[in-house]
Design a protein around this motif. Sequence first.
Motif, PDB file in Angstrom:
ATOM      1  N   PHE A  76      53.633  83.677  23.263  1.00 28.56           N
ATOM      2  CA  PHE A  76      53.626  82.469  24.083  1.00 28.56           C
ATOM      3  C   PHE A  76      52.300  82.261  24.801  1.00 28.56           C
ATOM      4  O   PHE A  76      51.933  81.120  25.109  1.00 28.56           O
ATOM      5  N   MET A  80      50.450  78.742  24.431  1.00 33.55           N
ATOM      6  CA  MET A  80      49.926  78.000  25.587  1.00 33.55           C
ATOM      7  C   MET A  80      48.424  77.732  25.441  1.00 33.55           C
ATOM      8  O   MET A  80      47.945  76.668  25.831  1.00 33.55           O
ATOM      9  N   THR A  81      47.698  78.664  24.863  1.00 34.66           N
ATOM     10  CA  THR A  81      46.272  78.445  24.619  1.00 34.66           C
ATOM     11  C   THR A  81      46.073  77.253  23.687  1.00 34.66           C
ATOM     12  O   THR A  81      45.198  76.403  23.917  1.00 34.66           O
ATOM     13  N   LEU A  83      48.181  74.742  23.306  1.00 32.84           N
ATOM     14  CA  LEU A  83      48.542  73.524  24.042  1.00 32.84           C
ATOM     15  C   LEU A  83      47.420  73.074  24.969  1.00 32.84           C
ATOM     16  O   LEU A  83      47.143  71.868  25.087  1.00 32.84           O
ATOM     17  N   ILE A  84      46.771  74.026  25.614  1.00 29.34           N
ATOM     18  CA  ILE A  84      45.649  73.686  26.495  1.00 29.34           C
ATOM     19  C   ILE A  84      44.512  73.072  25.682  1.00 29.34           C
ATOM     20  O   ILE A  84      43.938  72.047  26.065  1.00 29.34           O
ATOM     21  N   LEU A 114      48.469  73.833  33.219  1.00 23.26           N
ATOM     22  CA  LEU A 114      48.843  74.541  31.999  1.00 23.26           C
ATOM     23  C   LEU A 114      48.223  75.937  31.961  1.00 23.26           C
ATOM     24  O   LEU A 114      48.867  76.903  31.537  1.00 23.26           O
ATOM     25  N   ARG A 118      50.192  79.400  31.812  1.00 27.36           N
ATOM     26  CA  ARG A 118      49.900  80.413  30.798  1.00 27.36           C
ATOM     27  C   ARG A 118      49.655  81.764  31.458  1.00 27.36           C
ATOM     28  O   ARG A 118      50.124  82.794  30.987  1.00 27.36           O
ATOM     29  N   ILE A 121      52.800  83.383  32.311  1.00 31.41           N
ATOM     30  CA  ILE A 121      53.501  83.897  31.133  1.00 31.41           C
ATOM     31  C   ILE A 121      52.936  85.243  30.698  1.00 31.41           C
ATOM     32  O   ILE A 121      53.686  86.156  30.352  1.00 31.41           O
TER      33      ILE A 121
END
Length: 188
Positions: A76, A80-81, A83-84, A114, A118, A121
């Motif tokens: 995850f 997230m990386t 998505l960023i 974000l 991350r 997470i």
Amino acid sequence: MDRKKSWLRRDFDALRLQWDVLTFYERFEQLVAHVLSVVISAIILVSLWQLIHAVTALLVSDALNPLDHAVFQTVFGMVMTLLIALEFKHSITRVMARRDHIVQVKTVVLVALLAIARKFIILDPASAPAQIAALAFALVALGSVYWLMRQRDDPVDATAAAHAELDRTMYAQRQQETRSGEGARRGD
């Protein structure tokens, strides 16, 4: 093939016309946005490849257990990386499409949110409470800024949307009246 050439030619001509009316700095800004777009696209592709490779390796080794904290953090964190990076790419694409002149502050705050999400997470559970508190404070502060900016922008957007809807309704009514007037004249 001929159709593709005409489509490409039309787009190139439109770009050339837009380029002619830009100032020197606007041209510079567009060039920088295009270069950044290519760089971020490469980062996205490499990150996606690494994510696919990592998940495939975990599946093959039968180690993909999302309840395992280390696996969860790894997978995850990589998602997230991505998505960023995609959000960065989206903001740059808006500049390239000339919908915005520069990257908007609201987008930067969203990307920062974000990034902190991350960090939460992938955070080691044994982290110092002060580090967790600092991240939580930063998250609340950025969230507040983002909320305030949306509150500032949303009424303007809502008013503009209401005016646009009213204009569309009035236009449709005028069109209807015009059509009924033509129909009445034809019937005479």
